[in-house]
Design a protein around this motif. Structure first.
Motif, short mmCIF file in Angstrom:
data_model
loop_
_atom_site.label_atom_id
_atom_site.label_comp_id
_atom_site.label_asym_id
_atom_site.label_seq_id
_atom_site.Cartn_x
_atom_site.Cartn_y
_atom_site.Cartn_z
N VAL A 84 1.73 -8.72 17.35
CA VAL A 84 2.26 -10.11 17.13
C VAL A 84 2.18 -10.80 15.68
CG1 VAL A 84 2.20 -12.45 17.93
CG2 VAL A 84 1.99 -10.59 19.63
N GLY A 85 3.48 -11.03 15.24
CA GLY A 85 3.32 -11.26 13.47
C GLY A 85 3.60 -10.49 12.73
N ASP A 86 3.56 -9.18 12.94
CA ASP A 86 3.88 -8.06 12.02
C ASP A 86 5.06 -8.05 11.88
OD1 ASP A 86 1.25 -7.38 12.06
OD2 ASP A 86 1.31 -5.57 13.20
N VAL A 87 5.76 -7.92 10.54
CA VAL A 87 7.19 -7.57 10.08
C VAL A 87 7.19 -6.09 9.69
CG1 VAL A 87 8.91 -8.33 8.84
CG2 VAL A 87 7.47 -10.18 9.96
N VAL A 88 7.96 -5.26 9.96
CA VAL A 88 8.23 -3.92 9.87
C VAL A 88 9.69 -3.83 8.90
CG1 VAL A 88 8.33 -1.79 10.36
CG2 VAL A 88 6.73 -3.14 11.57
N HIS A 89 9.49 -3.01 7.94
CA HIS A 89 11.03 -2.79 7.14
C HIS A 89 11.07 -1.20 7.08
CE1 HIS A 89 13.31 -1.30 3.69
NE2 HIS A 89 13.96 -2.20 4.17
N ILE A 90 12.14 -0.83 7.65
CA ILE A 90 12.28 0.63 7.82
C ILE A 90 13.61 1.04 6.84
CG2 ILE A 90 13.04 2.47 9.35
CD1 ILE A 90 11.71 0.28 11.46
N PRO A 91 13.41 1.78 5.75
CA PRO A 91 14.49 1.96 4.76
C PRO A 91 15.88 2.64 5.45
CG PRO A 91 12.54 2.63 3.88
CD PRO A 91 12.31 2.44 5.34
N GLY A 92 16.84 2.50 4.92
CA GLY A 92 17.98 3.15 5.50
C GLY A 92 17.90 4.74 5.55
N GLU A 93 18.45 5.06 6.48
CA GLU A 93 18.51 6.77 6.75
C GLU A 93 17.25 7.39 6.99
OE1 GLU A 93 21.25 7.82 7.14
OE2 GLU A 93 22.62 6.42 6.37
N THR A 94 16.11 6.77 7.22
CA THR A 94 14.94 7.07 7.64
C THR A 94 14.76 7.31 9.08
OG1 THR A 94 13.79 5.72 5.91
CG2 THR A 94 12.25 6.43 7.85
N GLN A 95 14.59 8.52 9.53
CA GLN A 95 14.45 8.85 10.82
C GLN A 95 13.00 8.15 11.43
OE1 GLN A 95 16.70 10.45 12.53
NE2 GLN A 95 15.88 11.64 14.20
N HIS A 96 13.37 7.51 12.54
CA HIS A 96 12.03 6.59 13.31
C HIS A 96 12.28 6.41 14.55
CE1 HIS A 96 15.12 3.56 12.24
NE2 HIS A 96 14.03 2.80 13.18
N TRP A 97 11.11 5.97 15.33
CA TRP A 97 11.32 5.58 16.50
C TRP A 97 10.39 4.32 16.65
CZ3 TRP A 97 6.97 5.24 19.67
CH2 TRP A 97 5.81 6.14 19.50
N HIS A 98 10.43 3.36 17.64
CA HIS A 98 9.39 2.29 17.90
C HIS A 98 9.44 2.00 19.55
CE1 HIS A 98 12.92 0.05 17.19
NE2 HIS A 98 13.45 0.73 16.24
N GLY A 99 8.33 1.56 19.89
CA GLY A 99 8.32 1.15 21.06
C GLY A 99 6.68 0.68 21.49
N ALA A 100 6.53 0.24 22.90
CA ALA A 100 5.39 -0.14 23.15
C ALA A 100 4.09 0.81 23.45
CB ALA A 100 5.58 -0.98 24.53
N THR A 101 3.11 0.27 23.52
CA THR A 101 1.78 1.13 23.65
C THR A 101 1.85 1.69 25.07
OG1 THR A 101 0.38 -0.60 24.14
CG2 THR A 101 0.58 0.04 21.89
N SER A 102 1.18 2.36 25.48
CA SER A 102 0.94 2.88 27.03
C SER A 102 0.27 1.67 27.90
CB SER A 102 0.29 4.16 27.20
OG SER A 102 -0.93 3.89 26.72
N SER A 103 -0.28 0.58 27.23
CA SER A 103 -1.08 -0.32 28.12
C SER A 103 -0.53 -1.62 27.93
CB SER A 103 -2.49 -0.19 27.89
OG SER A 103 -2.71 -0.33 26.41
#
Length: 137
Positions: A84-103
């Motif tokens: 909560v409160g984190d802001v993430v910048h992912i540059p263009g053309e960067t192969q990535h993924w995001h999602g929830a923790t397991s818990s």
């Protein structure tokens, strides 16, 4: 002439939709603004273990975590746990993924600029490695 668009209550009025095909697990999306001028804004709700497939954005993406806890990683292993409160910048053309923790559930606002290309699923092994990196084996 352009016009200002206001999404009352942070939604464009579309129903919440179960995201399939480019996500693993249960992931729900609320479109915030209609796609316009290359911008796409969505609130995305991930159940524990839910995640995107690998993907890129033409110009880039910003994630603003509004609830819960999750991960974001690029193809080189850069990234980490987000909350909560984190802001993430992912540059263009960067192969990535995001999602929830397991818990924990996670919700973020995703602001994407430029087109996007979806890739393969994040495997259970890749997800486990992210978990172990952030929480210890």
């Amino acid at each position: 002439m352009s016009t200002i668009t206001i999404a009352r209550g942070g939604r464009q009025g579309s129903p919440t939709e179960l995201r399939t095909g480019t996500f693993v697990g249960e992931v729900w999306g609320d479109p915030v603004l209609p796609a316009t001028e290359g911008w796409l804004v969505n609130n995305v709700h991930f159940a524990p273990g839910g995640r995107t497939n690998w993907h890129t954005h033409g110009v880039g993406q910003v994630l603003i975590v509004t609830a819960g806890e999750g991960f974001v990683f690029d193809e080189h292993g850069n990234g980490g746990r987000i909350g909560v409160g984190d802001v993430v910048h992912i540059p263009g053309e960067t192969q990535h993924w995001h999602g929830a923790t397991s818990s924990a559930f996670m919700t973020h606002t995703a602001i994407s600029v430029g087109g996007h290309d979806w890739g393969r699923e994040v495997t259970a092994e890749e997800y486990r490695q992210a978990h172990d990196q952030e929480f210890g084996a």
